[in-house]
Motif scaffolding. Structure first.
Motif, PDB file in Angstrom:
ATOM      1  N   ALA A 100     -12.654   4.228   0.405  1.00 24.90           N
ATOM      2  CA  ALA A 100     -12.088   5.048   1.328  1.00 24.90           C
ATOM      3  C   ALA A 100     -13.562   5.892   2.007  1.00 24.90           C
ATOM      4  N   LEU A 116      -4.006  -4.739  -5.385  1.00 21.52           N
ATOM      5  CA  LEU A 116      -4.738  -3.688  -4.913  1.00 21.52           C
ATOM      6  C   LEU A 116      -5.790  -3.200  -5.738  1.00 21.52           C
ATOM      7  N   LEU A 129      -4.284   5.705  -1.605  1.00 22.31           N
ATOM      8  CA  LEU A 129      -4.589   5.144  -3.005  1.00 22.31           C
ATOM      9  C   LEU A 129      -5.215   5.641  -4.138  1.00 22.31           C
ATOM     10  N   SER A 130      -5.996   6.533  -3.662  1.00 17.94           N
ATOM     11  CA  SER A 130      -7.057   6.883  -4.540  1.00 17.94           C
ATOM     12  C   SER A 130      -6.569   8.169  -5.527  1.00 17.94           C
ATOM     13  N   GLU A 140     -11.817   2.909  -7.536  1.00 17.62           N
ATOM     14  CA  GLU A 140     -12.534   1.811  -6.367  1.00 17.62           C
ATOM     15  C   GLU A 140     -11.729   2.225  -4.878  1.00 17.62           C
ATOM     16  N   CYS A 141     -10.758   2.591  -4.962  1.00 19.15           N
ATOM     17  CA  CYS A 141      -9.921   2.853  -3.673  1.00 19.15           C
ATOM     18  C   CYS A 141     -10.758   4.064  -3.027  1.00 19.15           C
ATOM     19  N   HIS A 157      -1.251  -1.258  -9.181  1.00 16.54           N
ATOM     20  CA  HIS A 157      -2.270  -1.554  -8.060  1.00 16.54           C
ATOM     21  C   HIS A 157      -2.515  -3.082  -8.470  1.00 16.54           C
ATOM     22  N   LYS A 159      -5.509   4.878   4.527  1.00 16.18           N
ATOM     23  CA  LYS A 159      -4.861   3.842   3.530  1.00 16.18           C
ATOM     24  C   LYS A 159      -5.625   4.037   2.226  1.00 16.18           C
ATOM     25  N   TYR A 160      -6.949   4.125   2.190  1.00 21.71           N
ATOM     26  CA  TYR A 160      -7.827   4.021   0.796  1.00 21.71           C
ATOM     27  C   TYR A 160      -7.630   5.170   0.192  1.00 21.71           C
ATOM     28  N   VAL A 175       0.891  -1.186  -0.079  1.00 20.18           N
ATOM     29  CA  VAL A 175      -0.055  -0.192   0.085  1.00 20.18           C
ATOM     30  C   VAL A 175       0.866   1.238   0.029  1.00 20.18           C
TER      31      VAL A 175
END
Length: 717
Positions: free
Chosen positions: A482, A472, A500-501, A477-478, A467, A496-497, A450
């Motif tokens: 989130a 991931l 990643l977004s 989708e992240c 990803h 975390k999400y 991550v």
């Protein structure tokens, strides 16, 4: 200049410009066909990529003209240079081909490791090994049956590592893994040996050297006195049967041999006591003659202490091992109350002594900039945890991973930590996939992957590809995850999400607010806030430095600086603790932030740490007065927050190879300490500010951001 010629065309195909004086030394690297090294009268050595004429590195260490260059025949990435400054210097070229090492660690196919010259010299091609050494290794690996990975890692590790203990290290790994002793090389007995071999090999050497039995004759150890009256009195006491009085007079006269020869006539207890007195006297005189006395009475601790005090740690190690094997035993004797063995041989004590001496010898090597030899000392007594820790603290990450992989489960925790650090090293534009491969070697790797994906600076399509490789969700989708998780109140997963977004900056206010709330309480600990700050620190740099993120960026830098100072105290990185506190204080002064920290509080904590930790120093360095009660209170609160380091072997400062080497023309002043830097230098992102590589490594392990306060992550690994 240096000119590259194609002799088949009788034409110059490239001109390498950069030297400011005549070039007197040239050497091609025997494994990387485009790598050329030049030495000049301008005091510098330059490393060139002859494919496009790029100067990859310039070294300024020599203090005079550089005349000669050469590469080691079996270690092609170890180079030597000589200069009119009267020095010969050894250099490691492995940092220039780091992706190759990681390909080997990640067990990639041969085509990504070894190739032909035509492939290697293509413009932009990754480095490939093309020389005899690598081809020989490949041939030997392909001959092996079963799982050849251990041998492959060893042989390539020895190829890449400079001389300085790597062969010794791998021999010890082989012993620990159960290799038959008959397969050990001849040079093994000349290095640091495993404890089970130490006595056997030394005895063998002694027998080899002893070709004729010899007896020593001559006078006593002490210088005899000429006082005839005392001698006459002693003789009378002896004839009267007063042996103890005779012995005491002989001791007074310095005739220790005569006294000791008849002392058993009094009792073995008295003889032993007299031997101890003689040993104590010789120790005070720092006389090597103490050795037989200590061995005769089995006083191993005294003898080990004697050797240790003189810095003869290898001798101390030998004696401790001999005691562990029962070769040195405490003499038993009778007393009026019957047989006694109260001072008998205690195997546990001797084992503890052996490990203590081994640890001291390792620390001596480590602080002298020889992390590999320090690791050998620990492996010799099968202390795998400390051996791995020394390799990591010496920044020998590739070697640590290779050794840890072969040792298996016993080294797993340290191997995983080394993989994380090496993955951080690979977080550059061209080696992200290698970083992912390294992290995938860690069993529980989701959080590490991550962080890698969160920090990746590519476009959306490239990020989604990474990803996918890391298993991931894609960035869209992240974002949805989130928002959903935020509604459920799971802060860590939300951060975390969001990271990643497509909008990673949304993680900043959530995470920072949580950490500030924790710091407002009285019972927070480092372990309760560091995971959040560490995760936030992996936000992509181009997002963190946006103007709209200024406030959150400043708060993140301050919070990371403060927790970094506490982590440095935990790990005993004493050289950077004041700098981290000063860094945090300066940010608090200069930037508009709202964090539950005060400059006065930071100053109090720093002074309390200084006052309380001075107690561990030698007497002549003690402060004039002990810490005050208030300082003790502040420090006790700090200690409760800091808690113990989970990776115990990692406690203590980092020392990379060459930390104690002298410098000549490359004198730099550390922007952290204001002192001249000895050993390798690390330049910060402005290209001017410098700190020692040791300080840079320690700083990056506790605070990921640059000391300049720019928000740029530090990557000295």
């Amino acid at each position: 200049t240096v000119r590259i010629w194609d002799y088949t065309q009788d034409a110059c195909i490239n001109v390498l410009s950069g030297h400011t004086a005549p070039v007197r030394g040239l050497v091609w690297n025997p494994e990387i066909p485009y790598l050329l090294i030049s030495g000049s009268w301008d005091y510098t050595i330059r490393v060139w990529d002859t494919r496009d004429g790029t100067c990859l590195d310039t070294v300024y260490d020599h203090g005079a003209d550089v005349y000669g260059l050469t590469c080691h025949p079996s270690r092609p990435f170890t180079m030597a240079s000589c200069s009119r400054d009267s020095t010969v210097r050894l250099w490691s070229l492995t940092p220039l081909i780091n992706p190759l090492q990681i390909n080997i660690l990640a067990d990639r196919c041969w085509d990504e490791i070894i190739g032909n010259t035509d492939r290697a010299v293509e413009s932009g091609a990754p480095p490939l090994l093309c020389g005899k050494v690598s081809r020989d290794i490949k041939q030997e690996v392909e001959k092996l049956t079963g799982n050849p990975r251990g041998k492959k890692l060893r042989w390539f590790s020895e190829c890449f590592s400079p001389p300085g203990g790597s062969k010794n290290l791998w021999d010890l790994v082989a012993v620990i893994k159960g290799q038959d002793d008959s397969l050990l090389p001849q040079h093994y007995c000349k290095g640091i040996m495993h404890m089970k071999h130490l006595i056997r090999f030394r005895m063998s050497k002694a027998q080899e050297l002893t070709t004729v039995k010899m007896s020593k004759y001559g006078g006593g150890i002490g210088a005899p006195s000429k006082e005839e009256r005392l001698k006459e009195a002693a003789e009378i006491h002896l004839r009267l049967g007063q042996i103890q009085r005779y012995c005491e007079l002989m001791v007074e006269l310095g005739e220790w041999d005569k006294a000791l020869s008849v002392a058993p006539g009094v009792s073995m207890k008295y003889w032993r006591k007299l031997m101890q007195r003689r040993a104590d006297q010789l120790i005070q005189e720092e006389n090597d003659d103490v050795i037989p006395y200590c061995i005769a009475i089995g006083d191993v601790k005294k003898l080990v202490s004697f050797f240790t005090s003189r810095g003869q740690l290898k001798e101390a190690l030998l004696v401790a091992q001999a005691a562990c094997e029962g070769n040195i035993q405490m003499s038993s004797f009778s007393t009026t109350s019957g047989p006694s063995n109260s001072g008998g041989n205690n195997t546990d004590d001797y084992n503890e002594l052996l490990h203590k001496v081994s640890k001291e010898l390792a620390e001596w090597y480590f602080q002298d900039g020889h992390a590999v030899l320090a690791a050998c000392c620990h492996l010799a007594v099968e202390n795998i945890e400390l051996a791995m820790a020394n390799l990591i603290r010496g920044n020998e990450l590739e070697l640590a991973i290779s050794v840890g992989t072969v040792l298996g489960e016993s080294a797993a925790q340290a191997t995983h930590y080394a993989l994380e650090l090496l993955a951080r090293k690979c977080m550059t534009i061209t080696t992200w996939d290698l970083a992912a491969d390294l992290l995938m070697m860690i069993p529980d790797n989701k959080l590490q992957l991550v962080k890698l994906c969160a920090f990746y600076p590519g476009c959306v399509a490239e990020i989604n590809d990474l990803h996918e490789k890391c298993n991931l969700p894609d960035v869209e989708e992240c974002m949805r995850l989130a928002e959903t998780i935020q509604a459920d109140g799971d802060i860590f997963e939300t951060i975390k999400y969001y990271l990643l977004s497509t909008e990673p900056e949304k993680a900043l206010p959530i995470g920072i607010q949580y950490v500030k709330e924790q710091l407002c309480g009285s019972d927070w600990t480092l372990d309760s806030v560091c995971p959040y700050l560490d995760l936030l620190s992996y936000i992509r740099t181009e997002r963190l430095v946006l103007h709209k993120c200024s406030e959150f960026r400043n708060e993140l830098l301050i919070l990371c600086g403060y927790t970094g100072a506490l982590l440095a105290i935990r790990r005993q990185y004493n050289s950077i603790v004041p700098a981290l506190y000063e860094y945090t204080s300066q940010l608090l002064k200069r930037r508009e932030v709202s964090v539950p920290l005060k400059i006065e509080q930071l100053s109090e904590e720093l002074e309390a740490w200084r006052a309380c930790t001075q107690l561990n120093k030698p007497t002549d360095e003690l402060p004039c007065s002990p810490p005050s009660e208030s300082q003790r209170t502040v420090y006790s609160v700090l200690a409760a927050r800091i808690q113990e380091e989970p990776l115990k072997g990692m406690v203590g400062p980092d020392y990379v190879t060459g930390s104690n080497l002298p410098s000549h023309s490359d004198i730099h002043i550390s922007c952290l300490t204001g002192l001249r830097i000895q050993g390798p230098v690390f330049f910060l992102e402005d290209g001017k500010s410098a700190i020692s590589l040791n300080d840079a490594l320690m700083w990056a392990k506790v605070n990921p951001f640059s000391p300049l306060g720019t928000g740029i992550r530090l990557n000295p690994f």
